[in-house]
Design a protein around this motif. Structure first.
Motif, PDB file in Angstrom:
ATOM      1  N   ALA A   1       0.827  -1.206   0.000  1.00 55.12           N
ATOM      2  CA  ALA A   1       0.000   0.000   0.000  1.00 55.12           C
ATOM      3  C   ALA A   1       0.861   1.256   0.000  1.00 55.12           C
ATOM      4  O   ALA A   1       0.584   2.211  -0.729  1.00 55.12           O
ATOM      5  CB  ALA A   1      -0.931  -0.004   1.216  1.00 55.12           C
ATOM      6  N   ALA A   2       1.930   1.269   0.796  1.00 48.67           N
ATOM      7  CA  ALA A   2       2.814   2.430   0.853  1.00 48.67           C
ATOM      8  C   ALA A   2       3.539   2.622  -0.475  1.00 48.67           C
ATOM      9  O   ALA A   2       3.689   3.755  -0.954  1.00 48.67           O
ATOM     10  CB  ALA A   2       3.819   2.263   1.986  1.00 48.67           C
ATOM     11  N   GLY A   3       3.995   1.542  -1.089  1.00 46.29           N
ATOM     12  CA  GLY A   3       4.672   1.637  -2.378  1.00 46.29           C
ATOM     13  C   GLY A   3       3.738   2.124  -3.476  1.00 46.29           C
ATOM     14  O   GLY A   3       4.121   2.966  -4.299  1.00 46.29           O
ATOM     15  N   LEU A   4       2.522   1.616  -3.498  1.00 48.36           N
ATOM     16  CA  LEU A   4       1.543   2.047  -4.489  1.00 48.36           C
ATOM     17  C   LEU A   4       1.210   3.523  -4.303  1.00 48.36           C
ATOM     18  O   LEU A   4       1.102   4.278  -5.277  1.00 48.36           O
ATOM     19  CB  LEU A   4       0.282   1.185  -4.378  1.00 48.36           C
ATOM     20  N   SER A   5       1.086   3.939  -3.070  1.00 47.95           N
ATOM     21  CA  SER A   5       0.822   5.339  -2.775  1.00 47.95           C
ATOM     22  C   SER A   5       1.958   6.230  -3.292  1.00 47.95           C
ATOM     23  O   SER A   5       1.718   7.284  -3.889  1.00 47.95           O
ATOM     24  CB  SER A   5       0.638   5.522  -1.274  1.00 47.95           C
ATOM     25  N   MET A   6       3.188   5.794  -3.068  1.00 51.25           N
ATOM     26  CA  MET A   6       4.336   6.568  -3.527  1.00 51.25           C
ATOM     27  C   MET A   6       4.381   6.634  -5.058  1.00 51.25           C
ATOM     28  O   MET A   6       4.690   7.680  -5.629  1.00 51.25           O
ATOM     29  CB  MET A   6       5.647   5.985  -2.998  1.00 51.25           C
TER      30      MET A   6
ATOM     31  N   ILE B   1       1.835   6.484  -7.153  1.00 48.66           N
ATOM     32  CA  ILE B   1       0.773   7.381  -7.604  1.00 48.66           C
ATOM     33  C   ILE B   1       1.195   8.832  -7.405  1.00 48.66           C
ATOM     34  O   ILE B   1       1.022   9.682  -8.290  1.00 48.66           O
ATOM     35  CB  ILE B   1      -0.545   7.077  -6.872  1.00 48.66           C
ATOM     36  N   ASP B   2       1.778   9.129  -6.254  1.00 49.79           N
ATOM     37  CA  ASP B   2       2.262  10.477  -5.961  1.00 49.79           C
ATOM     38  C   ASP B   2       3.352  10.880  -6.959  1.00 49.79           C
ATOM     39  O   ASP B   2       3.358  12.003  -7.474  1.00 49.79           O
ATOM     40  CB  ASP B   2       2.786  10.521  -4.525  1.00 49.79           C
TER      41      ASP B   2
END
Length: 159
Positions: A133-138, A140-141
């Motif tokens: 989840a943290a990697g996907l968030s990064m 996308i950002d």
């Protein structure tokens, strides 16, 4: 475009992109500020429209970076391990200079999940889900920041 203003804009965009990956500065905010500042300096309608597009892209990216990972991971990860991981990651950033943020985040999430589940076998998949989840968030950002930076730099070169 005046060369100095273009160079400053490009440096700010590159710093914003780097700041998205390396958490030393708020990357999307820096790109938005650079776009708005350049728009105010240039005082041209196409540049102002490009700056508005940049802000819209970054706001959309901000919303998506929270919505998409939460939907993909589902109910597998509570918010407490992510919060603890973030706090331990910030502490780790000062303790171990280069990789402390990542190591601290992983350790914080894992220890929180271990305390919650009481078994190693259940804590590892939950930690893996949180890291996903943290990697996907990064990602996308980063995508939103790169796209927004490209929009304002293209507008600056064209106009």
């Amino acid at each position: 475009m005046e060369p100095l203003a273009g160079i400053l804009l490009a440096v700010a965009v590159v710093a914003g992109i780097i700041g998205t990956v390396v958490p030393l500065m708020p990357g999307p905010t820096l790109v938005a500020a650079a776009a708005i500042g350049y728009s105010l300096w240039a005082q041209q309608t196409p540049i102002t429209v490009a700056a508005a597009i940049v802000v819209a892209i970054l706001i959309t990216g901000f919303a998506l970076k929270y919505a998409v990972p939460a939907k993909r991971v589902g109910g597998q990860v509570d918010s407490l391990p992510l919060i603890v991981g973030g706090v331990v990651g910030l502490i780790g950033m000062f303790v171990v200079p280069v990789v402390g943020l990542i190591l601290g985040f992983i350790l914080g999430v894992f220890l929180t999940e271990l305390g919650r589940t009481r078994t190693f076998g259940e804590a590892v998949p939950a930690t893996r889900s949180a890291l996903y989840a943290a990697g996907l968030s990064m990602l996308i950002d980063l995508a939103a920041t790169v796209l927004a930076g490209g929009v304002i730099l293209a507008a600056a070169v064209i106009y």
